[in-house]
Design an enzyme around this catalytic site. Structure first.
Site, PDB file in Angstrom:
ATOM      1  N   SER A 137       0.859  -1.178   0.000  1.00  0.00           N
ATOM      2  CA  SER A 137       0.000   0.000   0.000  1.00  0.00           C
ATOM      3  C   SER A 137       0.898   1.232   0.000  1.00  0.00           C
ATOM      4  O   SER A 137       1.905   1.284   0.725  1.00  0.00           O
ATOM      5  CB  SER A 137      -0.907   0.010   1.231  1.00  0.00           C
ATOM      6  N   GLU A 138       0.533   2.233  -0.833  1.00  0.00           N
ATOM      7  CA  GLU A 138       1.450   3.349  -1.046  1.00  0.00           C
ATOM      8  C   GLU A 138       1.692   4.216   0.176  1.00  0.00           C
ATOM      9  O   GLU A 138       2.600   5.049   0.177  1.00  0.00           O
ATOM     10  CB  GLU A 138       1.008   4.210  -2.230  1.00  0.00           C
ATOM     11  N   ASN A 139       0.892   4.060   1.229  1.00  0.00           N
ATOM     12  CA  ASN A 139       1.177   4.815   2.449  1.00  0.00           C
ATOM     13  C   ASN A 139       2.350   4.224   3.226  1.00  0.00           C
ATOM     14  O   ASN A 139       2.744   4.768   4.251  1.00  0.00           O
ATOM     15  CB  ASN A 139      -0.066   4.914   3.343  1.00  0.00           C
TER      16      ASN A 139
END
Length: 216
Positions: free
Chosen positions: A49-51
Site C-alpha cells: 500500500s502506497e502509504n
C-alpha cells in the site's frame, strides 16, 4: 435466461484467484482492497500500500483492530509475519521502480488500447484526487482493472477512446467487470469469460469498443 451480475465481492474473489504465488501486488483504494479478503491462504503473496506498508493481510477480526494499521484508503488491515512499514518515499520507489508485479485498480474508463482514466471525470465541480495512480500505472508490470461494466446511466466504461482525463497510456492488461473478464492485447478487447445468461451480442451492446470472443 436472466443475467446475474457479479457483486463487488464476487469480482474481488475472482481477481484473488488469478494472482500468482510470490507476486508483489498493490491494491488500489475502493473495490480493489476487497481482494485482500480472498487471497488463497496456501499462496505467499505480498500486498503493498502506497502509504508505506508491505506484506499486509485481510481486515482484522472484530475486537482485534489496531488503529495504527491502515492502508492508503484508511481501512484497517492486519500485518503478516515479516511485514514492514517504510517511509512514504521508499514506498513510491517500489511503485516507480518496477518492483510491483500487479496493481489492481478501479477506473472510470478503459480504452481497448489499454489507456486508463481513473482519477477525474473532467467535471469542473469534481475534486481532483490522482493519489499514486499515475505512478502505479507506469510502474507496475501488469494492471488489472476492476469496475462495473457500465455507469449508473448505462453508459459504457470500456471504450475505443477515453473521454476522461488520462491516468496512464496503454497500461491496462486485464479488466474484471460485473459481467465479464476482458484481456487487452494488441489493441483488441478479448472476452475470455462471461457471466451465465449473457450473450456475446448483449455484451457488445453494453461496450463502447469492438469485442473479440476469445472464450475457450
Amino acid at each position: 435466461m436472466s443475467v446475474q451480475k457479479r457483486s463487488r465481492e464476487d469480482i474481488a474473489k475472482i481477481i484473488a484467484q488469478d494472482i500468482p504465488e510470490g507476486a508483489y501486488v498493490n491494491l488500489g483504494i475502493g473495490l480493489p482492497t476487497n481482494v485482500s479478503k480472498y487471497l488463497p491462504k496456501d499462496k505467499e503473496i505480498f500486498l503493498h500500500s502506497e502509504n508505506g506498508v508491505l506484506a499486509f493481510g485481510p481486515p482484522p477480526k472484530e475486537g482485534e483492530e489496531d488503529p495504527d494499521l491502515v492502508n492508503a484508503g484508511k481501512e484497517l488491515i492486519t500485518l503478516l509475519s515479516g511485514g514492514c512499514f517504510m517511509h512514504h518515499g521508499d514506498s513510491f520507489d517500489i511503485m516507480r521502480g518496477g518492483h510491483l508485479d500487479i496493481c489492481v485498480i478501479g477506473a472510470f474508463q478503459v480504452a481497448d488500447n489499454g489507456d486508463l482514466a481513473n482519477w477525474h471525470t473532467g467535471k469542473e465541480d469534481d475534486i481532483p484526487a490522482v493519489g499514486g495512480a499515475m505512478d502505479l500505472a507506469v510502474g507496475a508490470k501488469r494492471i488489472f482493472v476492476c469496475m462495473e461494466h457500465t455507469t449508473k446511466k448505462g453508459e459504457p466504461k470500456i471504450v475505443s477512446q477515453l473521454t476522461y482525463p488520462i491516468t496512464g497510456e496503454q497500461c491496462v492488461n486485464r479488466i474484471y467487470t460485473d459481467l465479464c473478464i476482458i484481456q487487452l492485447e494488441n489493441g483488441q478487447a478479448k472476452v475470455i469469460e462471461m457471466v451465465d445468461g449473457l450473450s456475446f451480442d448483449q455484451l457488445q451492446t453494453m461496450t463502447g469498443c469492438p469485442l473479440v470472443d476469445a472464450r475457450q
